[in-house]
Scaffold this motif. Structure first.
Motif, mmCIF file in Angstrom:
data_model
loop_
_atom_site.group_PDB
_atom_site.id
_atom_site.type_symbol
_atom_site.label_atom_id
_atom_site.label_comp_id
_atom_site.label_asym_id
_atom_site.label_seq_id
_atom_site.Cartn_x
_atom_site.Cartn_y
_atom_site.Cartn_z
ATOM 1 N N ARG A 571 0.818 -1.212 0.000
ATOM 2 C CA ARG A 571 0.000 0.000 0.000
ATOM 3 C C ARG A 571 0.852 1.263 0.000
ATOM 4 N NH1 ARG A 571 -3.936 -0.830 -2.463
ATOM 5 N NH2 ARG A 571 -4.835 1.116 -1.739
ATOM 6 N N PRO A 573 2.865 4.090 -1.627
ATOM 7 C CA PRO A 573 2.975 4.587 -3.005
ATOM 8 C C PRO A 573 4.417 4.846 -3.439
ATOM 9 C CG PRO A 573 2.247 6.342 -1.542
ATOM 10 C CD PRO A 573 2.289 5.099 -0.718
ATOM 11 N N LEU B 32 -7.876 0.741 -4.471
ATOM 12 C CA LEU B 32 -7.421 2.072 -4.893
ATOM 13 C C LEU B 32 -5.897 2.079 -4.985
ATOM 14 C CD1 LEU B 32 -9.725 4.407 -2.780
ATOM 15 C CD2 LEU B 32 -10.130 3.387 -5.009
ATOM 16 N N CYS B 33 -5.376 3.119 -5.644
ATOM 17 C CA CYS B 33 -3.917 3.209 -5.755
ATOM 18 C C CYS B 33 -3.303 3.280 -4.358
ATOM 19 C CB CYS B 33 -3.506 4.461 -6.502
ATOM 20 S SG CYS B 33 -4.229 4.596 -8.130
ATOM 21 N N ALA B 34 -2.139 2.660 -4.213
ATOM 22 C CA ALA B 34 -1.440 2.731 -2.935
ATOM 23 C C ALA B 34 -1.179 4.186 -2.597
ATOM 24 C CB ALA B 34 -0.127 1.972 -3.043
ATOM 25 N N GLY B 35 -1.534 4.588 -1.395
ATOM 26 C CA GLY B 35 -1.257 5.949 -0.951
ATOM 27 C C GLY B 35 -2.390 6.923 -1.200
ATOM 28 N N ASP B 39 -8.248 6.175 1.081
ATOM 29 C CA ASP B 39 -8.092 5.045 2.004
ATOM 30 C C ASP B 39 -7.934 5.530 3.450
ATOM 31 O OD1 ASP B 39 -8.348 2.905 0.259
ATOM 32 O OD2 ASP B 39 -6.214 2.878 -0.247
ATOM 33 N N VAL B 218 -2.784 10.322 -5.390
ATOM 34 C CA VAL B 218 -1.333 10.150 -5.561
ATOM 35 C C VAL B 218 -0.946 9.937 -7.004
ATOM 36 C CG1 VAL B 218 -0.603 9.278 -3.317
ATOM 37 C CG2 VAL B 218 -1.594 7.715 -4.957
#
Ligand code: FAD
Ligand code: TPP
Ligand code: SF4
Ligand code: SF4
Ligand code: SF4
Ligand code: MG
Lengths: 598, 350
Positions: A571, A573, B32-35, B39, B218
């Motif tokens: 998780r 980025p 969802l996209c990491a970061g 979230d 992000v």
């Protein structure tokens, strides 16, 4: 708190709870993953390199790793680490060709090993590949020491023992079996470059002052002598009713052996409480499952002898009372004494070190309990060329401790024989490698299995109780072995944090299933431990602290219940978290010439 | 790739008053996209519901379309849910709320979902003062459709496209204040210390409660020149006050200096303590909120925290004077007049 120094190998080593707890620091999760991948041979060799006796230890190890296993802090039971080792041993392929070659040309140094137990055998294995000429002396006709004389065949089949002992003896070791060494001086006079003492703790304690001891002697036995007698078939049977005195593993082996050679009514009677008994919980369980009755808080008062023959033992009743320092006194309860009938009594109340054969004027000094005075890192005695290891060094422990100490003694002997300082030892071999394969893909199986610990199947008692050589535990088959292996949390796959990559998005903190990660203002450790997302109350587990982040906070990770699931890194980025495999290998004398398999 | 969260939680974490662990308020693993800031907001909702000991079956989560509107899948798996059409979450929530006023309504929307396609619905649900929490996960772009500028993107802000936004932004908070919304707040996904008590407050509020949460995307809008990036928001954030939500029956432990803090009792007996108050601002004075907001804008600050709250507000049910029993519980006998009643009505027209 100061930022954690992850360059210090001991930091991540400690995170691998099992490996850290293993005296020989066997890379446990590494071999468990290999078992799950059906690479049994490779898994075996990883073990063999560290602990020398995977097949033996996979059945008999005291398993200090299991109480340490992280899984036991997340759910009820740890991973069955020990029995997985056996899966590797049972299913391996050809391994001899993977073991180090023994040079034809020797290095000109001669070493004597006194005693043929796991300690001496380990020194032999570590030094033979380096060209040492090795002479091993033991009073029995085969190697193995107490693994052969004490551990009963129903726990450790002779074939398994022979196989692993022979891997070592086949390295061109000069064996002098059936040879009791009765003078250290005579050994020193033979001009060995170094001598290793691995003679164990050979003397079983007695209860010589208890009334009736002398009169009943014909039917009163010392546990370890009696077990050796059974192992070597000098003793073939025992009476119908047996009392075993003592609460350790020796007592468990004595009672279970009795059941197999003629007894049908066996009591183990112990001075202490059930919970305080020295025997491992699983040993007690197995004994009770076979019908042994364990009685507690009953010290023996008298061997009762009638007409010159032992008829039983009289026991008192006590209550253990602890003072504020935790010191125990046994206070009589006042209940009337209990008489238990017996045809034979086996005394299994511990062992003592005993080296009558080492002359006291050679410069080898002895201290308390007749233990040699040693450097506990190098295992060198006060006579520089004499080294100790195993039960004879620091007192009776177990096979894995003997192996671990012997590795260190072997390093010392090698340094000593090369004329180097035994205190200048090499650091462990460590390696840290990213497991990243794709955006969210890892080289290890990161999913966390829910399964509870699997039970090892046992042989049918109808048969196993009739044959003292029949192995009780059947071991996991490949399928069960795989499932149990999946329970391992891969604690060697470390969470590695890079402060200057973090954008403080909180994603890792939010996803972590066990609330390990907190971003907060820095403070003293005690204060920090109390204000994390989940309080960090397990003081044996470290906090991983980052450098100061742009918002002036720090990242704190409590290592305690991290599942090594990799979700934080998935998780993240910016790849501020990465999952990296940490390999820690204790430096051994032979490291460098072993052909390790990858 | 992990598709399933481990079932293990921290063994030392306690259960709340209704017997649930925090884990019980989570949803499936996020896609969802990491970061993504969204979230973090989901995590704040989980924390809030756990802290307030909400029984999951007493809450309904509703959303429109967008990355933001996908989040209800990632929290409160044990609650009711409805993923509606783009921009139509308010009308679906209105229907649900009219049918059953006993549930807690948690609406989740995005800046595209609310400020573009759903703008009509947004203003009307405010106007009707529907009793709900309305969270906008505001990232200044259409994340789900690859990052086009949304109507809340600030003039001149640059997303991943590299082109500065050429239109003026719609400020949902300003608009809500203008429309006399009964509860208005703004927050930042990266500031849970503020966000969690704000959501608690909004859930306790007996009318429409808007929280506009800046939530960086992000992937498409987190560059150095975006005004909705983590770093820009952190550098420009200002708060009206620090916030302490004290549920009823709980002791107040912190004490602040007088003059700098304000205590407001809520209709259900809970208390909110506001500390380090901004100058010339009073959360119960709409005008002061508008002024403070304008001032922040002029100074290039992003004003967060509670902006305005009307504790005496009347929600749609009270405005419509509906019966106490939720409408979906009214049976035929309650709804159909008897022959005699009909007779009486007819008689009255003679
Ligand atoms: C009943 C029992 C059960 C046990 N079960 C387990 C178990 O399940 N798991 C476990 O890990 N550990 C177990 N142990 C402990 C374990 O066996 C020992 O800790 C371990 O074998 C010690 O190894 P060592 O090499 O130091 O010595 P030992 O194994 O004791 O070997 C020493 C050898 O030297 C010989 N010797 C001694 N003096 C001389 C001399 N002067 N000349 C020639 N030879 C000599 C001895 O006869 C012996 O063969 C058990 C011990 C007992 C008593
Ligand atoms: C009726 C309709 N029109 C257009 C779309 C395409 N669409 C899907 S999501 C979206 C924008 C979502 O933006 P926002 O609400 O800000 O959510 P985010 O993804 O940024 O969280 C659009 C235009 C749609 N799904 N339905
Ligand atoms: S690997 Fe990361 S997410 Fe998984 S338990 Fe450990 S800290 Fe938490
Ligand atoms: S997910 Fe990565 S970037 Fe985000 S807070 Fe955690 S470490 Fe930092
Ligand atoms: S595209 Fe943007 S808004 Fe959508 S999940 Fe990714 S980061 Fe979040
Ligand atoms: Mg958006």
């Amino acid at each position: 708190m100061k930022p954690t120094d992850i360059k210090n190998p001991e930091y991540f080593h400690k995170v691998v709870d099992c490996q850290y707890a293993c005296p020989a620091h066997t890379p446990v999760p590494e071999y468990i993953r290999l078992i799950a991948a059906e690479k049994y041979t490779e898994a075996y060799m990883i073990n063999w390199d560290s602990n020398v006796f995977p097949g033996i230890l996979g059945r008999t190890c005291d398993r200090p790793c299991e109480p340490a296993c992280r899984r036991g802090r997340v759910e009820e039971e740890p991973v069955a680490i020990c029995r997985l080792k056996r899966v590797a041993a049972d299913n391996k392929g050809e391994v001899k060709s993977l073991m180090p070659q023994i040079p034809e040309e020797k290095n000109g140094k001669k070493i004597a090993l006194i005693g043929g137990g796991p300690a001496s055998l380990t020194v032999a294995r570590d030094l033979a590949p380096l060209g040492y000429e090795i002479h091993l002396y033991d009073e029995w006709n085969k190697g193995g020491g107490m693994m052969r004389t004490q551990i009963p065949a129903f726990r450790l089949p002779e074939e398994v023992l022979d196989e692993e002992v022979n891997y070592i003896l086949d390295m061109g070791i000069h064996t002098h079996f059936n040879t009791y060494v009765n003078s250290m001086k005579s050994i020193l006079d033979k001009g060995y470059d170094a001598v290793f003492v691995g003679t164990g703790a050979p003397k079983g304690r007695d209860l010589s002052r208890l009334p009736g001891r002398k009169e009943g002697d014909a039917n009163i036995h010392i546990g370890i002598e009696w077990l050796a007698g059974v192992a070597f078939e000098h003793i073939e049977n025992v009476g119908k009713k047996v009392i075993v005195l003592g609460g350790g593993n020796t007592a468990m082996d004595c009672c279970r052996t009795s059941l197999r050679i003629g007894a049908d009514d066996v009591h183990v009677v112990v001075r202490s409480e059930y919970e305080k008994m020295k025997a491992s919980p699983w040993e007690k369980e197995d004994a009770e499952a076979e019908g042994v009755i364990i009685m507690n808080n009953m010290p023996p008062k008298e061997f009762v002898v009638k007409d010159g023959k032992l008829v039983g033992v009289l026991f008192g009743h006590v209550n253990p009372v602890y003072d504020e320092n935790g010191k125990r006194t046994l206070v009589p309860t006042g209940e009337p004494d209990t008489f238990i009938e017996a045809t034979d009594v086996i005394i299994a109340i511990g062992q003592d070190n005993h080296c009558p054969w080492i002359e006291r004027d050679l410069g080898i000094e002895f201290g308390k309990w007749d233990l040699p005075i040693l450097n506990e890192v190098t295992f060198q005695s006060t006579l520089p060329k004499v080294f100790f290891g195993g039960d004879s060094a620091l007192g009776p422990e177990n096979v894995i401790t003997a192996v671990a100490q012997a590795h260190q003694a072997a390093v010392s002997i090698d340094l000593f024989c090369q004329g180097k300082d035994v205190n200048e030892r090499l650091d462990p071999m460590v390696n840290l490698v990213s497991q990243k394969m794709g955006i969210h893909e890892w080289m290890y199986d990161s999913a966390v299995a829910d399964d509870e610990r699997y039970k090892v199947p046992h042989a049918d008692q109808k048969f196993s109780l009739k044959d003292r050589r029949m192995e009780v535990e059947l071991g996991f088959d490949e399928k069960l072995g795989f499932k149990e292996a999946q329970r391992c949390l891969n604690c060697d796959i470390q969470t590695v944090f890079t402060t200057d990559r973090c954008i403080e998005c909180d994603a890792c903190m939010d996803i972590c299933p066990t609330s390990c990660i907190t971003f907060t203002s820095n403070g003293e450790e005690e204060d920090l431990r109390s204000r994390l997302l989940a309080p960090a109350t397990n003081l044996t587990q470290d906090l991983y602290v980052s450098d100061i982040l742009p918002t002036k906070r720090v990242m704190i990770k409590d290592e305690d219940v991290c599942l090594h699931c990799g979700l934080c890194a998935e998780r993240c980025p910016t790849a501020a978290w990465d999952m990296q495999k940490f390999l820690y290998n204790v430096t051994k004398a032979h490291t460098g010439c072993i052909s390790t398999v990858k | 790739m992990s598709f399933i969260k481990p079932t293990f939680g921290h063994p030392a974490l306690p259960k709340n008053k209704v017997g649930y662990r925090k884990k019980d308020y989570e949803g499936v693993i996020s896609t969802l996209c990491a970061g993504c800031g969204h979230d973090s907001i989901s995590a704040a909702i989980v924390q809030t519901c756990y802290d307030l000991s909400i029984e999951p079956h007493r809450l309904a989560k509703l959303s429109g379309i967008g990355c933001s509107s996908k989040t209800p899948t990632y929290f409160l798996s044990n609650s009711h849910g409805f993923n509606s059409v783009h921009g139509r979450m308010p009308s679906v929530t209105t229907g649900a709320n009219l049918a059953n006023k006993d549930l807690i309504y948690m609406g989740v929307s995005g800046d595209g979902d609310s400020a573009s396609i759903g703008m009509g619905q947004f203003v009307h649900v405010i106007r009707r003062n529907l009793n709900m929490v309305y969270i906008v996960m505001n990232n200044g772009c259409y994340g789900l459709t690859k990052g086009q500028d949304s109507a809340t993107a600030d003039f001149g802000s640059i997303s991943k496209t590299g082109v500065p936004t050429s239109f003026q932004a719609i400020d949902l908070v300003g608009l809500a204040l203008e429309l006399k919304a009964s509860f208005v707040a703004r927050s930042f996904s990266g500031d849970k210390q503020q966000l969690v008590p704000l959501i608690k407050l909004a859930m306790t509020h007996p009318g429409f409660a808007l929280i506009d949460v800046i939530s960086p995307c992000v992937t498409f809008n987190n560059g150095a020149k975006s005004t909705k990036s983590y770093s820009f928001v952190r550098d420009h954030i200002e708060a009206t006050s620090a916030l302490d939500f004290v549920p009823k029956e709980e002791e107040i432990t912190v004490n602040y200096q007088e003059g700098q803090s304000l205590e407001v009792e809520l209709h259900d007996g809970s208390i909110v303590r506001l500390n380090k108050l901004a100058k010339d601002w009073n959360p119960r004075d709409r005008q002061s909120a508008l002024n403070r907001l304008q001032k922040a804008k002029n100074e290039g600050e992003i004003l967060t925290g509670l902006l305005y709250m009307d504790t005496e507000t009347k929600d749609l049910h009270r405005l419509l004077n509906t019966v106490d029993t939720p409408l979906n519980q009214l049976r035929e006998a309650d709804l159909t007049p008897s022959i005699e009643a009909l007779e009486r009505i007819n008689q009255s027209f003679r």
